[in-house]
Write an enzyme that holds these catalytic residues in place. Structure first.
Site, mmCIF file in Angstrom:
data_model
loop_
_atom_site.group_PDB
_atom_site.id
_atom_site.type_symbol
_atom_site.label_atom_id
_atom_site.label_comp_id
_atom_site.label_asym_id
_atom_site.label_seq_id
_atom_site.Cartn_x
_atom_site.Cartn_y
_atom_site.Cartn_z
ATOM 1 N N SER A 102 0.778 -1.272 -0.170
ATOM 2 C CA SER A 102 0.437 -0.088 0.108
ATOM 3 C C SER A 102 0.680 1.659 0.108
ATOM 4 C CB SER A 102 -0.865 0.337 1.229
ATOM 5 O OG SER A 102 -2.122 1.498 0.662
ATOM 6 N N ASP A 241 -2.651 6.248 -3.267
ATOM 7 C CA ASP A 241 -0.945 6.220 -2.921
ATOM 8 C C ASP A 241 -1.552 4.658 -3.788
ATOM 9 O OD1 ASP A 241 -3.511 3.565 -2.303
ATOM 10 O OD2 ASP A 241 -2.434 3.502 -0.050
ATOM 11 N N ASP A 243 -0.792 1.422 -3.931
ATOM 12 C CA ASP A 243 -1.541 0.306 -4.417
ATOM 13 C C ASP A 243 -3.390 1.393 -4.712
ATOM 14 O OD1 ASP A 243 -3.199 0.934 -1.458
ATOM 15 O OD2 ASP A 243 -3.294 -1.104 -1.930
ATOM 16 N N ASP A 245 -5.491 2.985 -3.484
ATOM 17 C CA ASP A 245 -7.157 2.891 -2.036
ATOM 18 C C ASP A 245 -7.633 3.556 -1.466
ATOM 19 O OD1 ASP A 245 -5.076 1.586 0.090
ATOM 20 O OD2 ASP A 245 -6.188 -0.213 0.547
#
Length: 445
Positions: A102, A241, A243, A245
């Protein structure tokens, strides 16, 4: 419930090359997941990743473990986490797996799972996988081994889905925006979504090299985005960010707009259109300003523990649709099954275009309370929060704040840190109170 050995609040995560993020463990994790998740008979698992260099190694290890359990791996290549959730549903797969840490630096990585419905795995399923990890690894007979293949046009499918969440009667023609993809998984997705809807886009953070993900760009560091918005005289900026999400936005004056403000804008716009169902879920970290602003609109509000999985639990418990963390996780259950930064951005932009108001103006109905967060590192097995001195400092500050502020002390779920948060109406006093409690924590470490 038994204590978890490997799963944290968002899958299994750690430093690459150190347990549990090693090739041998990840291979066995793939096998263990295959043993538990192969329930529907499709035998397919969708595997996506972000742009970290370690993703190549870990997806190969996962595929080997899944194949040993008799499951087929369908690789998407770099793909946002919410895209994997969407594709898992679309292809009726047994599960979706995302290789990502992430918002963390490139040298971390992790494995997180989605159910066949595109939702985070429930606790009992994660515990069942952990139980399999304690067993010797086996292998199905050769004729039943899983195969690996590339999922064709995964990016195109997800781009079209994102666009479908934007009102058909609106267009982004005439909108100038800056997009920061954090050198992460949205780099080849987000620019196309907004461009195809008609926007003029300027991009930063769209040149991943395997080691620059989240480095001085993206939702965790919006300084580059703020500067670019001002330089280009853009209408606003959007940061994702690594990834995809989390979302943080920047208004036309270069001021940061966080997840609390984004959820407020989306909820108020739904109320204006007569389409708001229920209320809004925030977390223990949600700014009091959001709670007050929603109350003034007559919109119910509740807090969950920190973590998007807990926001989701509260949404389902209340049968509501909108939830968010101030860090930028925004969940919109009428459109997606998990936090989706691109979809959330589209809803805010729809409000900007539909109301003919700027992002700055849309935020003006919510006054943020000054909030100070202090992180104190500790060592050993003792919990500084059990200290009488810390409890006394907290009680003293809470008595001074009364109903006009909050104190929150908690242990980080991912690092050996005590997080001290104080918020109230007076910024100078809030800073003073936060340091008072932080000093007590340090003395107790």
């Amino acid at each position: 419930m038994a204590e978890r050995k490997y799963f944290g609040t968002d899958g299994v995560r750690g430093l690459v090359g150190q347990a549990p993020i090693t090739p041998d463990f990840v291979m066995k994790l793939g096998w263990a997941a295959g043993q538990v998740l192969a329930k529907q008979g499709t035998k397919k698992v969708i595997i996506g990743k972000d742009t970290r260099i370690s993703g190549y190694m870990l997806e190969s290890a996962l595929e080997a473990g899944l194949a040993a359990a008799g499951l087929q791996a369908k690789f998407t290549g770099p793909m946002p986490t919410p895209a994997v959730a969407y594709l898992t549903q679309t292809f009726r797969a047994e599960a979706g797996i995302v290789i990502s840490a992430s918002h963390n630096p490139y040298y971390d990585n992790g494995i997180k799972f989605f159910s066949s419905e595109g939702t985070k795995l429930p606790d009992d399923i994660e515990m069942a996988i952990e139980a399999e990890l304690d067993k010797p690894m086996t292998c199905v007979e050769s004729a039943l081994l899983g195969k690996a293949s590339r999922l064709n046009d995964a990016a195109g499918r997800y781009i079209e889905f994102c666009k479908s969440t934007f009102p058909k009667e609106l267009s982004l023609a005439g909108v100038k925006m800056v997009i920061d993809c954090a050198h992460g998984a949205t780099y080849h997705i987000a620019p196309n979504v907004f461009k195809e809807l008609g926007a003029e886009i300027i991009t930063i953070g769209c040149e991943p090299n395997g080691t620059n993900i989240n480095h001085e760009v993206g939702a965790t560091d919006v300084r580059a985005l703020q500067a670019k918005v001002l330089e280009e005289k853009a209408d606003f900026g959007v940061a994702f960010d690594g990834d995809g999400d989390r979302i943080i936005m920047v208004d036309e004056l270069g001021e940061k707009v966080d997840g609390d403000q984004i959820a407020y804008i989306i909820a108020r716009d739904a109320l204006r259109r007569g389409e708001l169902k229920g209320g809004v879920v925030g977390t223990l970290m949600t700014n009091m300003g959001m709670e007050v602003a929603l109350r003034n609109l007559g919109i119910p509000f509740v807090r969950s523990n920190v973590g998007d999985r807990y926001v989701m639990e509260k949404l389902l418990e209340n049968n509501w649709l909108i939830g968010a963390e101030n860090s930028g996780h925004v969940i919109l259950l009428d459109k997606v099954t998990t936090g989706d930064a691109i979809v959330a951005a589209l809803q805010v932009i729809a409000s900007i275009v539909g109301s003919k108001m700027s992002l700055k103006e849309l935020c003006s109905g919510m006054t943020m309370f000054p909030q100070v967060l202090e992180n104190i590192r500790f060592t050993g097995d003792s919990n500084p929060l059990d200290s009488d001195a810390v409890k006394a400092a907290q009680a003293d500050v809470e008595s001074k704040l009364g109903d006009n502020g909050r104190v929150l002390l908690r242990k980080s779920g991912t690092e050996p840190l005590i997080r001290v948060m104080v918020e109230g109406e007076n910024a100078e006093l809030v800073q003073q109170y936060a340091l008072q409690i932080a000093d007590a924590v340090k003395e107790s470490c």
